[in-house]
Design an enzyme around this catalytic site. Sequence first.
Site, mmCIF file in Angstrom:
data_model
loop_
_atom_site.group_PDB
_atom_site.id
_atom_site.type_symbol
_atom_site.label_atom_id
_atom_site.label_comp_id
_atom_site.label_asym_id
_atom_site.label_seq_id
_atom_site.Cartn_x
_atom_site.Cartn_y
_atom_site.Cartn_z
ATOM 1 N N HIS A 199 28.650 24.710 10.977
ATOM 2 C CA HIS A 199 27.255 24.405 11.286
ATOM 3 C C HIS A 199 27.211 23.345 12.385
ATOM 4 C CE1 HIS A 199 22.974 23.630 10.650
ATOM 5 N NE2 HIS A 199 23.282 22.333 10.712
ATOM 6 N N ALA B 159 41.666 45.468 46.052
ATOM 7 C CA ALA B 159 42.314 45.356 44.751
ATOM 8 C C ALA B 159 41.338 44.751 43.743
ATOM 9 C CB ALA B 159 43.559 44.491 44.859
ATOM 10 N N GLY B 160 41.448 45.196 42.502
ATOM 11 C CA GLY B 160 40.572 44.689 41.448
ATOM 12 C C GLY B 160 39.542 45.680 40.982
ATOM 13 N N GLY B 161 39.284 46.721 41.781
ATOM 14 C CA GLY B 161 38.366 47.767 41.371
ATOM 15 C C GLY B 161 36.935 47.285 41.221
ATOM 16 N N THR B 162 36.150 48.054 40.485
ATOM 17 C CA THR B 162 34.729 47.762 40.312
ATOM 18 C C THR B 162 34.504 46.417 39.649
ATOM 19 O OG1 THR B 162 34.129 50.102 40.191
ATOM 20 C CG2 THR B 162 32.611 48.533 39.181
ATOM 21 N N CYS B 163 35.234 46.119 38.591
ATOM 22 C CA CYS B 163 34.986 44.903 37.821
ATOM 23 C C CYS B 163 35.039 43.662 38.694
ATOM 24 C CB CYS B 163 35.996 44.790 36.683
ATOM 25 S SG CYS B 163 35.766 43.308 35.679
ATOM 26 N N GLU C 138 46.163 52.120 46.512
ATOM 27 C CA GLU C 138 44.748 51.718 46.434
ATOM 28 C C GLU C 138 44.107 51.885 47.804
ATOM 29 O OE1 GLU C 138 41.282 51.067 45.815
ATOM 30 O OE2 GLU C 138 42.364 50.586 43.963
#
Length: 453
Positions: free
Chosen positions: A436, A36-40, A32
């Site tokens: 409900h 860490a974790g990328g875009t999200c 990487e």
Amino acid sequence: MEFDAIVVGAGQAGPALAFRLAASGRRVAMIERGPAGGTCVNTGCTPTKTLVASARVAHLARRAADFGVTLPGEVGIDWPKVRARMEAVVARSRDGLTKSLGSTEGITFIRGHARFTAPHEMEVNGERHAAPWIFLDVGAHAVAPPVPGLETVPWLDNARLLQIEAVPRHLAILGGSYIGLEFAQVFRRFGAEVTIIETSPRLIAREDPEISEAIHDMLAAEGIVSHLGARVAAVARDGEGVLLRLEGGPEIRASHLLVAAGRRPNTDDLGLEAAGIARDARGAILVDDALRTDVPGVWALGECNGRGAFTHTTWNDYEIVAANLLDGEQRRVTDRLPCYALFTDPPLGRVGMTEAEARQAGHRLLVGRRPMTRVNRAVEKGETTGLMKAVVDADSHRILGAAILGTDGDEAVHGMLDLMQAGVPYTTLQRTVHIHPTVSELIPTMLGELQPG
């Protein structure tokens, strides 16, 4: 170094796959170049939905009198605290993942930029790494449209917008789709003036017209201005801000400019040519239904394969690859239903086809609609914006698609999604007793009122 597998990209699919491979006894290189974790985790879902939550609190506080609640004084925004909360939530996810990748037996966590030098060899920081299995989860990035003068102004993408030091005085947004609309509402609720410029005649033009119209009206009611069917002729600096000239339209002077007009896979600098891996014109890596590239032993997952632009589709890519390689299954990308949400407030939950798509595909239709003004839970919460809609095949009675724009719509739509995945007729849900008062309880009612479409 020699590994059993190399995983490039620590977004949503990559780490999960690395952990699974390591648990099977394989030696895995996890590579990487960024957090860490990328875009999200870093610039997408986690920070933006944290901002959505803060903006909703501000919005409800301003509406307190509608609920018989009195507050002392005017509602204000402390942007440094809002941003600090967002960054703390991001750090919790990112740092936990980083720690796990660095401490899991069988995983060698390598920081750096990976490039192919051969079909099963990659170079990182001047060192060669090889493996019979290579998995690419490298994500995508925001791209700018060809607007004259754009390169001369300090425009923002979604990542840079999260780092601003103060709430914009006036935020102009190029792009009236999902990312742009979420930021538009957030910053309007934080006190910014917001203007959207969209080339299509409707916001989020892939949706059915009544959904687009409802979202437009919802945002307009909060003071967001939208220029639809508009093109930017030129962009220029305007003091410390930005001047946008629209073709045949007005000039817009803004303090900040967000460009939310599309994304491109991060595949231009991977050395794919050295491996013989093919891409399409947008840069997406070509894969089959099992996410295999045209090079044996190389897979592409997530945004970079063009088969899904969401965290949930990326995670499903991981599940497909892991199940096929390690569990002896034969899962395919085409087995999943398209689904997503627009996380405005209220949100839009969407699954399957729109009415227009179903009609174009040749289906004979039954269509159900119900405004949120006729959903008791929405009335009780004082949140009656939106509608729910279902599109059903008149011959098979299978649900083809559904949209719920309204309070809890992003959650309620999953009942429709589950029914569609099960492949059973809509009558199964129509005859099911729901609790409900909820939003979901009106879905069977709507299905009982289907009309030929």
